[in-house]
Scaffold this motif. Structure first.
Motif, PDB file in Angstrom:
ATOM      1  N   MET A  36      27.017 -89.538  -6.746  1.00 27.65           N
ATOM      2  CA  MET A  36      26.265 -89.457  -5.479  1.00 27.65           C
ATOM      3  C   MET A  36      26.795 -90.501  -4.496  1.00 27.65           C
ATOM      4  SD  MET A  36      22.179 -90.059  -4.973  1.00 27.65           S
ATOM      5  CE  MET A  36      21.301 -89.546  -3.518  1.00 27.65           C
ATOM      6  N   ALA A  91      25.545 -92.105  -1.646  1.00 29.27           N
ATOM      7  CA  ALA A  91      24.154 -92.170  -1.191  1.00 29.27           C
ATOM      8  C   ALA A  91      24.039 -92.887   0.151  1.00 29.27           C
ATOM      9  CB  ALA A  91      23.294 -92.843  -2.260  1.00 29.27           C
ATOM     10  N   CYS A 128      19.825 -84.699   0.565  1.00 26.59           N
ATOM     11  CA  CYS A 128      18.904 -85.371  -0.353  1.00 26.59           C
ATOM     12  C   CYS A 128      17.473 -85.079   0.079  1.00 26.59           C
ATOM     13  CB  CYS A 128      19.192 -86.877  -0.287  1.00 26.59           C
ATOM     14  SG  CYS A 128      18.219 -87.861  -1.406  1.00 26.59           S
ATOM     15  N   ALA A 137      23.979 -87.233   2.043  1.00 30.36           N
ATOM     16  CA  ALA A 137      24.291 -87.517   0.639  1.00 30.36           C
ATOM     17  C   ALA A 137      25.354 -86.522   0.201  1.00 30.36           C
ATOM     18  CB  ALA A 137      23.047 -87.392  -0.228  1.00 30.36           C
ATOM     19  N   LYS A 190      28.098 -85.135  -2.933  1.00 30.21           N
ATOM     20  CA  LYS A 190      28.239 -85.024  -4.391  1.00 30.21           C
ATOM     21  C   LYS A 190      29.703 -84.777  -4.723  1.00 30.21           C
ATOM     22  CE  LYS A 190      26.793 -83.975  -8.713  1.00 30.21           C
ATOM     23  NZ  LYS A 190      27.779 -84.802  -9.444  1.00 30.21           N
ATOM     24  N   GLN A 203      25.844 -99.323  -6.899  1.00 26.03           N
ATOM     25  CA  GLN A 203      26.231 -98.273  -5.949  1.00 26.03           C
ATOM     26  C   GLN A 203      27.729 -98.311  -5.633  1.00 26.03           C
ATOM     27  OE1 GLN A 203      23.559 -97.566  -2.652  1.00 26.03           O
ATOM     28  NE2 GLN A 203      21.927 -98.642  -3.700  1.00 26.03           N
ATOM     29  N   THR A 251      29.323 -95.431  -3.765  1.00 23.86           N
ATOM     30  CA  THR A 251      28.928 -95.358  -2.353  1.00 23.86           C
ATOM     31  C   THR A 251      29.606 -96.436  -1.507  1.00 23.86           C
ATOM     32  OG1 THR A 251      26.801 -94.494  -3.115  1.00 23.86           O
ATOM     33  CG2 THR A 251      26.875 -95.291  -0.850  1.00 23.86           C
TER      34      THR A 251
END
Ligand SMILES: Cc1cc2nc3c(=O)[nH]c(=O)nc-3n(C[C@H](O)[C@H](O)[C@H](O)COP(=O)(O)OP(=O)(O)OC[C@H]3O[C@@H](n4cnc5c(N)ncnc54)[C@H](O)[C@@H]3O)c2cc1C
Length: 376
Positions: free
Chosen positions: A48, A50, A86, A142, A144, A358, A361
């Motif tokens: 993800m 994010a 999301c 978001a 993927k 994260q 990200t």
């Protein structure tokens, strides 16, 4: 003895992101990993990106910069990014209040949160238990990717396109005066960047210990591929996620929600559980996660955590097939209140660690900053 401008320890997302920026700057680069294929946090996560979860300011900027790099380098490496979006689902008035406060603030920072009425939830995701929901919050921000194949694709592209040398199945046991002591012999490097993820015990353990960094252990599940082309589409999260993401940190109702969750859902809060449901390319659904820190992490998976995760999943979603086919643990480095940790434990050595869980990200932006500082 083989010689490179830059040696990188670790072929997870942080190591590969450093390799990308360094190779693009014209450095000769070698990457070392003790595993035959990357098998750390970078292949155990949700895949993800994010952007949605970030606090406006430096955090959001770093996530957006990283996304741009994924879109650029990732596309060249053949990695498919899907703009999944999301959906946060609120099941109590307090959760709904936090979601609405976040939406009210978002426009000022160029974020794209949209409050969703209960009757409209079904337009954003399939299989939701809308009867138990009061409303939601949608963001398109978001993305993927396939976390299990992306590292291999990136590594292959680095090797073929940029001539990066990979020493896989090759532990680095020590680094001294520009020489790496590796399982495949000594290698000389002008500089070394250590991106060992949650591994702090092998290289410069004292410096890591002095920083206060620890590990976080997470428990994950994956269902069987869903039948009949069932498409969940976005990442789906519930109210337990709101205290975990800094995008909600400034919402006035958040402290009350946290206090209520600690009273009403103590087992989830003690085990650090919040639900993220993410659909993979083969139709299966990845479900997670839990958070146990440092010495509090149990030595093995906890049955209770699986039960709590599945209960939360079935309170939010009516999945056609909840057969669990895979269960795994993941670990990332954790240091409260910080996003990243950059240490200089020896002359010519930099250790770079994401400490907020994260790295997918933020990894490319962090690596870009580190490499541009290294090469001046
Ligand atoms: C369950 C879970 C879910 C997550 N979900 C997300 C998400 O959806 N989005 C997101 O942005 N982040 C997510 N994260 C966080 C993200 O996965 C990590 O921040 C990121 O992968 C860390 O990357 P890394 O390269 O630093 O570490 P790792 O991927 O752990 O790689 C470190 C590598 O270093 C190697 N290594 C260590 N020491 C040595 C040595 N001495 N010699 C040779 N090799 C060595 C290891 O073998 C390993 O391959 C999640 C993490 C987990 C665990």
């Amino acid at each position: 003895m083989q010689q490179y401008d830059l040696a990188i320890v670790g072929a997870g997302v942080l190591g590969l992101a450093h390799a990308v920026h360094a190779a693009q700057s014209g450095l000769s680069v070698a990457v070392f990993d003790r595993s035959g294929v990357a098998d750390g946090a970078s292949v155990r996560n949700f895949g993800m990106l994010a952007i949605v979860a970030q606090r406006p300011g430096d955090e959001l900027d770093s996530a957006r910069r990283t996304l741009a790099h994924w879109q650029n380098f990732g596309a060249e490496a053949g990695i498919t990014l899907r703009q999944a979006g999301c959906l946060f689902v609120g099941r109590t008035e307090q959760e709904l209040a936090v979601l609405h406060e976040c939406a009210a603030n978002a426009g000022r920072h160029g974020q794209s949160f949209v409050p969703v009425a209960r009757e409209d939830l079904g337009h954003y995701a399939n299989g939701l238990r809308t009867d138990a929901a009061l409303g939601g919050l949608w963001s398109k921000d978001a993305w993927k990717l396939d976390q299990r194949s992306a590292m291999a694709q990136l590594a292959q592209w680095l090797e073929l396109r940029h001539g990066v040398t990979f020493y896989m199945g090759c532990e680095v046991r020590g680094i001294e005066a520009g020489v790496l002591d590796t399982a495949k012999g000594a290698v000389r490097a002008g500089r070394t960047v250590i991106c060992g993820g949650s591994e702090f015990s092998r290289l410069f353990p004292d410096q890591f210990a002095a920083s206060g960094v620890t590990t976080c252990q997470l428990q994950m599940l994956r269902t069987a591929p869903q039948p009949d082309g069932f498409q969940l589409s976005p990442f789906v999260l519930g109210g337990l996620s709101l205290p975990r993401y800094s995008a909600f940190a400034d919402c006035p109702s958040l402290p009350d929600l946290r206090a209520t969750l600690e009273q009403s859902r103590p087992r989830e809060m003690i085990n650090g559980i919040h639900l993220i449901a993410a659909q993979e390319d083969d139709g299966s659904i990845t479900l997670g996660d839990s958070h146990h820190y440092g010495a509090d992490a149990p030595p093995e998976r906890l049955a209770e955590v699986d039960t709590l995760l599945l209960n939360e999943a079935s309170a939010l979603l009516a999945l056609p097939d909840v057969t669990i086919t895979q269960r795994w643990l993941g670990h990332y480095a954790h240091l409260a209140g910080k996003a990243s940790l950059v240490l200089h434990p020896a002359q010519g050595v930099t250790a770079v660690t994401m400490v907020n869980g994260q790295g997918m990200t933020h990894g490319f932006a962090l690596a870009e900053d580190v490499i541009s500082e290294l090469i001046g």
